[in-house]
Design a protein around this motif. Structure first.
Motif, PDB file in Angstrom:
ATOM      1  N   UNK A 199     -77.665 -77.768  65.669  1.00 15.27           N
ATOM      2  CA  UNK A 199     -78.280 -77.480  66.960  1.00 15.27           C
ATOM      3  C   UNK A 199     -79.432 -78.441  67.225  1.00 15.27           C
ATOM      4  N   UNK A 200     -80.273 -78.664  66.209  1.00 19.17           N
ATOM      5  CA  UNK A 200     -81.425 -79.552  66.393  1.00 19.17           C
ATOM      6  C   UNK A 200     -80.984 -80.987  66.652  1.00 19.17           C
ATOM      7  N   UNK A 201     -79.924 -81.437  65.993  1.00 25.07           N
ATOM      8  CA  UNK A 201     -79.421 -82.795  66.223  1.00 25.07           C
ATOM      9  C   UNK A 201     -78.942 -82.951  67.666  1.00 25.07           C
ATOM     10  N   UNK A 202     -78.334 -81.914  68.208  1.00 23.30           N
ATOM     11  CA  UNK A 202     -77.887 -81.970  69.598  1.00 23.30           C
ATOM     12  C   UNK A 202     -79.080 -82.057  70.544  1.00 23.30           C
ATOM     13  N   UNK A 203     -80.131 -81.309  70.259  1.00 19.93           N
ATOM     14  CA  UNK A 203     -81.343 -81.383  71.073  1.00 19.93           C
ATOM     15  C   UNK A 203     -81.971 -82.772  70.977  1.00 19.93           C
ATOM     16  N   UNK A 204     -82.001 -83.337  69.769  1.00 22.26           N
ATOM     17  CA  UNK A 204     -82.574 -84.669  69.579  1.00 22.26           C
ATOM     18  C   UNK A 204     -81.749 -85.722  70.323  1.00 22.26           C
ATOM     19  N   UNK A 205     -80.424 -85.605  70.297  1.00 25.44           N
ATOM     20  CA  UNK A 205     -79.557 -86.547  71.007  1.00 25.44           C
ATOM     21  C   UNK A 205     -79.807 -86.461  72.509  1.00 25.44           C
ATOM     22  N   UNK A 206     -79.943 -85.250  73.020  1.00 25.51           N
ATOM     23  CA  UNK A 206     -80.215 -85.035  74.437  1.00 25.51           C
ATOM     24  C   UNK A 206     -81.485 -85.771  74.856  1.00 25.51           C
ATOM     25  N   UNK A 207     -82.476 -85.778  73.973  1.00 29.62           N
ATOM     26  CA  UNK A 207     -83.748 -86.433  74.287  1.00 29.62           C
ATOM     27  C   UNK A 207     -83.690 -87.941  74.072  1.00 29.62           C
ATOM     28  N   UNK A 208     -83.193 -88.369  72.907  1.00 29.77           N
ATOM     29  CA  UNK A 208     -83.276 -89.787  72.546  1.00 29.77           C
ATOM     30  C   UNK A 208     -82.195 -90.644  73.190  1.00 29.77           C
ATOM     31  N   UNK A 209     -80.973 -90.131  73.277  1.00 27.59           N
ATOM     32  CA  UNK A 209     -79.868 -90.928  73.782  1.00 27.59           C
ATOM     33  C   UNK A 209     -79.611 -90.730  75.276  1.00 27.59           C
ATOM     34  N   UNK A 210     -79.900 -89.551  75.777  1.00 25.78           N
ATOM     35  CA  UNK A 210     -79.674 -89.291  77.201  1.00 25.78           C
ATOM     36  C   UNK A 210     -80.954 -89.373  78.015  1.00 25.78           C
ATOM     37  N   UNK A 211     -82.088 -89.520  77.336  1.00 26.26           N
ATOM     38  CA  UNK A 211     -83.348 -89.726  78.031  1.00 26.26           C
ATOM     39  C   UNK A 211     -83.850 -88.529  78.795  1.00 26.26           C
ATOM     40  N   UNK A 212     -83.572 -87.321  78.300  1.00 33.37           N
ATOM     41  CA  UNK A 212     -83.948 -86.103  78.999  1.00 33.37           C
ATOM     42  C   UNK A 212     -84.950 -85.295  78.183  1.00 33.37           C
ATOM     43  N   UNK A 213     -85.737 -84.500  78.889  1.00 29.85           N
ATOM     44  CA  UNK A 213     -86.692 -83.608  78.214  1.00 29.85           C
ATOM     45  C   UNK A 213     -85.940 -82.368  77.749  1.00 29.85           C
ATOM     46  N   UNK A 214     -85.928 -82.092  76.457  1.00 28.22           N
ATOM     47  CA  UNK A 214     -85.145 -80.951  75.961  1.00 28.22           C
ATOM     48  C   UNK A 214     -85.758 -79.626  76.398  1.00 28.22           C
ATOM     49  N   UNK A 215     -84.923 -78.621  76.627  1.00 26.57           N
ATOM     50  CA  UNK A 215     -85.443 -77.290  76.965  1.00 26.57           C
ATOM     51  C   UNK A 215     -86.299 -76.739  75.832  1.00 26.57           C
ATOM     52  N   UNK A 216     -87.281 -75.933  76.193  1.00 21.67           N
ATOM     53  CA  UNK A 216     -88.182 -75.368  75.189  1.00 21.67           C
ATOM     54  C   UNK A 216     -87.584 -74.151  74.501  1.00 21.67           C
ATOM     55  N   UNK A 217     -86.526 -73.585  75.114  1.00 23.06           N
ATOM     56  CA  UNK A 217     -85.910 -72.385  74.574  1.00 23.06           C
ATOM     57  C   UNK A 217     -84.395 -72.535  74.545  1.00 23.06           C
ATOM     58  N   UNK A 218     -83.782 -72.038  73.492  1.00 17.49           N
ATOM     59  CA  UNK A 218     -82.325 -72.034  73.363  1.00 17.49           C
ATOM     60  C   UNK A 218     -81.834 -70.600  73.548  1.00 17.49           C
ATOM     61  N   UNK A 219     -80.877 -70.413  74.442  1.00 16.40           N
ATOM     62  CA  UNK A 219     -80.292 -69.087  74.662  1.00 16.40           C
ATOM     63  C   UNK A 219     -79.100 -68.935  73.718  1.00 16.40           C
ATOM     64  N   UNK A 220     -79.108 -67.883  72.936  1.00 16.23           N
ATOM     65  CA  UNK A 220     -78.088 -67.685  71.905  1.00 16.23           C
ATOM     66  C   UNK A 220     -77.236 -66.470  72.232  1.00 16.23           C
ATOM     67  N   UNK A 221     -75.921 -66.673  72.251  1.00 19.09           N
ATOM     68  CA  UNK A 221     -74.967 -65.575  72.422  1.00 19.09           C
ATOM     69  C   UNK A 221     -74.059 -65.593  71.210  1.00 19.09           C
ATOM     70  N   UNK A 222     -74.152 -64.554  70.383  1.00 18.47           N
ATOM     71  CA  UNK A 222     -73.416 -64.517  69.127  1.00 18.47           C
ATOM     72  C   UNK A 222     -72.544 -63.281  69.062  1.00 18.47           C
ATOM     73  N   UNK A 223     -71.614 -63.310  68.135  1.00 19.10           N
ATOM     74  CA  UNK A 223     -70.750 -62.165  67.894  1.00 19.10           C
ATOM     75  C   UNK A 223     -71.592 -60.942  67.541  1.00 19.10           C
ATOM     76  N   UNK A 224     -71.171 -59.779  68.020  1.00 17.74           N
ATOM     77  CA  UNK A 224     -71.894 -58.554  67.692  1.00 17.74           C
ATOM     78  C   UNK A 224     -72.047 -58.466  66.172  1.00 17.74           C
ATOM     79  N   UNK A 225     -73.265 -58.367  65.727  1.00 17.76           N
ATOM     80  CA  UNK A 225     -73.508 -58.426  64.286  1.00 17.76           C
ATOM     81  C   UNK A 225     -74.874 -57.836  63.969  1.00 17.76           C
ATOM     82  N   UNK A 226     -75.033 -57.379  62.754  1.00 18.12           N
ATOM     83  CA  UNK A 226     -76.340 -56.895  62.311  1.00 18.12           C
ATOM     84  C   UNK A 226     -77.225 -58.059  61.879  1.00 18.12           C
ATOM     85  N   UNK A 227     -76.683 -59.263  61.852  1.00 25.12           N
ATOM     86  CA  UNK A 227     -77.470 -60.412  61.420  1.00 25.12           C
ATOM     87  C   UNK A 227     -78.542 -60.729  62.459  1.00 25.12           C
ATOM     88  N   UNK A 228     -79.815 -60.830  62.038  1.00 23.14           N
ATOM     89  CA  UNK A 228     -80.879 -61.220  62.970  1.00 23.14           C
ATOM     90  C   UNK A 228     -80.915 -62.739  63.122  1.00 23.14           C
TER      91      UNK A 228
END
Length: 264
Positions: free
Chosen positions: A190-219
């Motif tokens: 995930x972090x590499x994708x954010x870094x690519x968005x900034x360094x290679x595409x020249x964009x300011x990365x979002x400050x927050x990532x929205x996460x949608x995961x399978x129903x799970x007890x995992x925090x």
């Protein structure tokens, strides 16, 4: 809204029964291709080619990258953001899939009694949700996790800038002996994708990532946050008129129904 889990050989029966039970015969339907049944390539847009001819013209440029003949492919295009091309000239995204696989899914929808209106791909479906979440037009990173893989998209408004497949295993995430390595590996992707968005595409990365995961007890939010520069949170589904959390397995199909017209 819900998800019916069945073997591929039973999906015609399951979908047909669902349509009958819900009295959906003749209802309009959007078919979302799963990410393992198509490929997306960025190529230079040729001069002098009309928009209506781009898909057929460009799929032949992919002959060295596809594991099947371009003559056996169905293709479409969507634009690559001009401000992310970094001086490379106009680029377009070319989507290519096997005709036989797409036709099989079209036949599945038709035989069930639904009326197919559109064929979409997963990242453009998720783009619809990201656009809804981007209330201040500063960009949104959305991560959708399934059992064996994930998908991350970064969008600004209704424009898709980046899409990445994420490798993961919920079995490893839930196994105490493998959990730390699995979390670190997912966070790194995930972090590499954010870094690519900034360094290679020249964009300011979002400050927050929205996460949608399978129903799970995992925090997962707290598990990932210690390895991430950005914050993590989950969408508030009540803002979309839902009384309960969305089943993550339904996310691409549900997001596809959030058409661009409804975003206006």
């Amino acid at each position: 809204m819900g998800f019916i889990d069945c073997l591929p050989a039973r999906r015609q029966e399951a979908l047909g029964q669902l349509v009958a039970d819900q009295n959906w015969a003749g209802a309009p339907a959007i078919l979302v291709l799963p990410i393992d049944q198509y490929q997306v390539f960025q190529v230079e847009r040729p001069e002098g080619v009309e928009d209506s001819e781009l898909a057929d013209a460009l799929k032949w440029k992919l002959k060295d990258f596809l594991d099947f003949s371009p003559s056996d492919a169905v293709s479409d295009v969507f634009m690559f953001p001009k401000d992310a091309s970094r001086g490379r000239g106009p680029l377009v995204n070319v989507v290519a899939a096997r005709k036989s696989l797409v036709q099989e899914l079209i036949d599945l929808v038709s035989a069930s009694g639904l009326e197919l209106k559109k064929i979409d791909i997963a990242e453009l479906a998720l783009r619809n949700l990201a656009a809804r979440l981007d209330t201040v037009n500063r960009g949104v990173a959305l991560v959708h996790l399934r059992d064996r893989y994930g998908q991350m998209v970064i969008c600004q408004g209704g424009t898709l800038y980046l899409s990445r497949r994420l490798e993961l295993s919920y079995d490893d995430l839930g196994d105490a002996s493998n959990q730390e390595n699995a979390v670190q590996s997912l966070a790194l992707e995930i972090q590499r994708s954010m870094d690519y968005f900034e360094s290679q595409l020249g964009q300011v990365p979002p400050s927050t990532i929205r996460l949608v995961a399978r129903d799970s007890v995992l925090p997962l939010n707290s598990m990932l946050s210690s390895y991430m520069a950005a914050g993590l949170d989950v969408p508030d589904w009540t803002e979309f008129g839902l009384n309960a959390d969305l089943d993550s397995r339904c996310l691409p199909a549900w997001s596809a129904a959030l058409t661009q017209e409804s975003l206006a």
